[in-house]
Design an enzyme around this catalytic site. Structure first.
Site, PDB file in Angstrom:
ATOM      1  N   GLU A  45       0.816  -1.213   0.000  1.00  0.00           N
ATOM      2  CA  GLU A  45       0.000   0.000   0.000  1.00  0.00           C
ATOM      3  C   GLU A  45       0.847   1.260   0.000  1.00  0.00           C
ATOM      4  O   GLU A  45       0.508   2.247  -0.651  1.00  0.00           O
ATOM      5  CB  GLU A  45      -0.952   0.004   1.201  1.00  0.00           C
ATOM      6  CG  GLU A  45      -2.011  -1.093   1.167  1.00  0.00           C
ATOM      7  CD  GLU A  45      -2.886  -1.026  -0.071  1.00  0.00           C
ATOM      8  OE1 GLU A  45      -2.932   0.036  -0.723  1.00  0.00           O
ATOM      9  OE2 GLU A  45      -3.506  -2.045  -0.400  1.00  0.00           O
ATOM     10  N   TYR A  58      -6.458   6.503   3.751  1.00  0.00           N
ATOM     11  CA  TYR A  58      -6.570   5.437   2.760  1.00  0.00           C
ATOM     12  C   TYR A  58      -5.840   4.168   3.204  1.00  0.00           C
ATOM     13  O   TYR A  58      -6.409   3.070   3.245  1.00  0.00           O
ATOM     14  CB  TYR A  58      -6.030   5.873   1.377  1.00  0.00           C
ATOM     15  CG  TYR A  58      -5.792   4.636   0.543  1.00  0.00           C
ATOM     16  CD1 TYR A  58      -6.862   3.977  -0.033  1.00  0.00           C
ATOM     17  CD2 TYR A  58      -4.535   4.050   0.458  1.00  0.00           C
ATOM     18  CE1 TYR A  58      -6.688   2.776  -0.711  1.00  0.00           C
ATOM     19  CE2 TYR A  58      -4.345   2.858  -0.212  1.00  0.00           C
ATOM     20  CZ  TYR A  58      -5.425   2.230  -0.797  1.00  0.00           C
ATOM     21  OH  TYR A  58      -5.257   1.040  -1.435  1.00  0.00           O
ATOM     22  N   GLN A  74      -0.145   7.001  -4.739  1.00  0.00           N
ATOM     23  CA  GLN A  74       0.061   7.882  -5.901  1.00  0.00           C
ATOM     24  C   GLN A  74       0.942   7.227  -6.962  1.00  0.00           C
ATOM     25  O   GLN A  74       1.711   7.910  -7.650  1.00  0.00           O
ATOM     26  CB  GLN A  74       0.681   9.212  -5.450  1.00  0.00           C
ATOM     27  CG  GLN A  74      -0.303  10.110  -4.744  1.00  0.00           C
ATOM     28  CD  GLN A  74      -1.399  10.577  -5.667  1.00  0.00           C
ATOM     29  OE1 GLN A  74      -1.199  11.440  -6.484  1.00  0.00           O
ATOM     30  NE2 GLN A  74      -2.589   9.981  -5.528  1.00  0.00           N
ATOM     31  N   CYS A  92     -14.155   1.703 -14.866  1.00  0.00           N
ATOM     32  CA  CYS A  92     -14.475   3.124 -14.689  1.00  0.00           C
ATOM     33  C   CYS A  92     -13.174   3.923 -14.702  1.00  0.00           C
ATOM     34  O   CYS A  92     -12.817   4.607 -13.748  1.00  0.00           O
ATOM     35  CB  CYS A  92     -15.235   3.318 -13.373  1.00  0.00           C
ATOM     36  SG  CYS A  92     -16.152   4.872 -13.270  1.00  0.00           S
ATOM     37  N   TYR A  94       8.592  10.312  -4.422  1.00  0.00           N
ATOM     38  CA  TYR A  94       8.001  10.589  -3.102  1.00  0.00           C
ATOM     39  C   TYR A  94       8.805   9.883  -2.006  1.00  0.00           C
ATOM     40  O   TYR A  94       8.330   8.977  -1.336  1.00  0.00           O
ATOM     41  CB  TYR A  94       6.542  10.161  -3.066  1.00  0.00           C
ATOM     42  CG  TYR A  94       5.622  11.108  -3.784  1.00  0.00           C
ATOM     43  CD1 TYR A  94       6.024  12.390  -4.113  1.00  0.00           C
ATOM     44  CD2 TYR A  94       4.331  10.734  -4.127  1.00  0.00           C
ATOM     45  CE1 TYR A  94       5.177  13.267  -4.772  1.00  0.00           C
ATOM     46  CE2 TYR A  94       3.473  11.597  -4.779  1.00  0.00           C
ATOM     47  CZ  TYR A  94       3.911  12.865  -5.109  1.00  0.00           C
ATOM     48  OH  TYR A  94       3.076  13.726  -5.754  1.00  0.00           O
ATOM     49  N   ASP A  98      -9.590   6.091  -2.473  1.00  0.00           N
ATOM     50  CA  ASP A  98      -8.442   6.463  -3.295  1.00  0.00           C
ATOM     51  C   ASP A  98      -8.975   7.106  -4.575  1.00  0.00           C
ATOM     52  O   ASP A  98     -10.169   7.368  -4.702  1.00  0.00           O
ATOM     53  CB  ASP A  98      -7.586   5.232  -3.603  1.00  0.00           C
ATOM     54  CG  ASP A  98      -8.259   4.322  -4.607  1.00  0.00           C
ATOM     55  OD1 ASP A  98      -9.514   4.350  -4.681  1.00  0.00           O
ATOM     56  OD2 ASP A  98      -7.558   3.586  -5.317  1.00  0.00           O
TER      57      ASP A  98
END
Length: 353
Positions: free
Chosen positions: A36, A119, A41, A191, A81, A137
């Site tokens: 996770e 999240y 991102q 989606c 990150y 998310d």
DNA sequence: AAGTCGGGGGC
DNA sequence: GCCCCAGACTT
């Protein structure tokens, strides 16, 4: 039906969801947590190889906790990150050494860990412990905003509250982990942000955005991105076959990563050696003496909030660098032990030292 | 509440 | 180019 959305989602998950990932169905909280954090991102395709390398090298949270910082950052190199990596190490050591290796098993305790927000806490709580917390998310925001035709911006507190409440109402409390996994898979494969597969979607008859033909325009975000342009001139100082590197520590991009001697300017410099020599002596002291061996082409890298431009200058020094500048003197062979920004590794791939 | 933190892929 | 991605942290 009170929760037609949930039922159709779970049916689709059983019969139409073909997505497979190594951590799917995983119950080990260490592996769930690791996956996770890597995926924050970050697209699954990008994070997958990193996850596999981490698991292969660090089988347990204790293995990770005992690893030297530099090794872990080297494994994270290129993923971006980098505060995630710093927090990953801090949390691994906290759990391994302060909690005797026992991963917390309540939502609030999980949420209190460094690098774990709403999240990730919901994901771990539901996947590892079956706790009824809905994940939110990018996939979930998109699916819900389209299905219910919600135009409240997702990047503001009001939107967060609205979507959080809605997501938890829709959650299948009998199997929260399965539901959470399903809605993210659904968002990622059906989606989708662009060109969603509305024609074959099991929710198409109830989806507000599909009825109105505005799926691609949702969800709504209020902020527009601002980018700034920066000019980085990296001086590859060499002395008697070795090189000088330094670890970044300011509140700036690439914290904890290593780099060459950097001169940042407000404007672009042309590649003239006279200007480059003046700039580096201005930054690192006029006692600096040496010869500029070569100047690279212009490089640039697009980050989310910044565009980095610059080039690389090989400079052979006449004397060692003063200690107080904080550089580390390394050999060519040691270079591979340190994590560098992509801006630098991309140069090194073309021009190995 | 807004700003900042990477890097890559799709279009 | 622009947008997005299994978000979190700092100010």
């Amino acid at each position: 039906m009170q929760k037609a959305f949930t039922n159709l989602l779970l049916n689709w998950n059983q019969s139409g969801n073909l997505r497979t990932m190594p951590w799917k169905g995983e119950r080990d909280p260490y592996r769930i947590w690791l996956s996770e954090v890597i995926l924050q991102q970050t697209r699954v395709e990008q994070g997958l190889a990193y996850y596999n390398r981490f698991i292969e090298k660090y089988h347990t949270i204790r293995d990770l906790a005992m690893a030297p910082d530099e090794d872990v950052f080297k494994l994270w190199e290129g993923l971006g990150y980098y505060s995630r990596c710093r927090n990953l190490l801090a949390t691994a050591r906290f759990i391994a050494f302060e909690r005797n290796g026992r991963f917390p098993d309540t939502f609030e305790e999980i949420l209190s860990l460094k690098g774990i927000g709403p999240y990730t806490a919901a994901a771990i709580a539901s996947f590892a412990y079956g706790l009824p917390h809905a994940v939110l998310d990018g996939n979930v925001f998109r699916v819900l905003s389209r299905y219910f035709g919600i135009t409240t911006p997702v990047d503001q507190p009001e939107g967060k509250k609205l979507y959080t409440r809605l997501a938890n109402e829709l959650l299948d409390t009998d199997s929260p982990g399965t539901y959470n996994q399903a809605i993210m898979d659904f968002g990622a494969t059906i989606c989708k942000p662009r060109q969603p597969l509305c024609q074959v979607c099991v929710q198409r008859n109830d989806c507000e955005a599909n009825k109105l033909g505005i799926a691609e325009q949702l969800p709504v975000k209020s902020k527009s991105l601002v980018r700034r342009t920066r000019f980085f001139y990296y001086y590859i100082f060499s002395y008697e076959g070795g090189f000088y590197i330094r670890q970044r520590s300011d509140s700036d991009i690439w914290h904890s990563l290593y780099e060459w001697a950097l001169v940042e300017t407000e404007e672009a410099m042309k590649g003239e050696k006279k200007d480059l020599m003046h700039a580096v002596r201005n930054a690192y002291g006029n006692r600096l003496k040496g010869n500029i061996i070569s100047v690279s082409d212009q490089y640039s890298q697009q980050l989310t909030h910044q565009k980095i431009n610059g080039c690389f200058i090989h400079m052979e020094l006449d004397h060692p660098l003063p200690e107080q500048l904080g550089f580390r003197f390394i050999t060519r062979k040691q270079l591979g032990n340190f994590a560098f920004p992509r801006f630098i590794t991309r140069y090194l791939e073309k021009h190995p030292l």
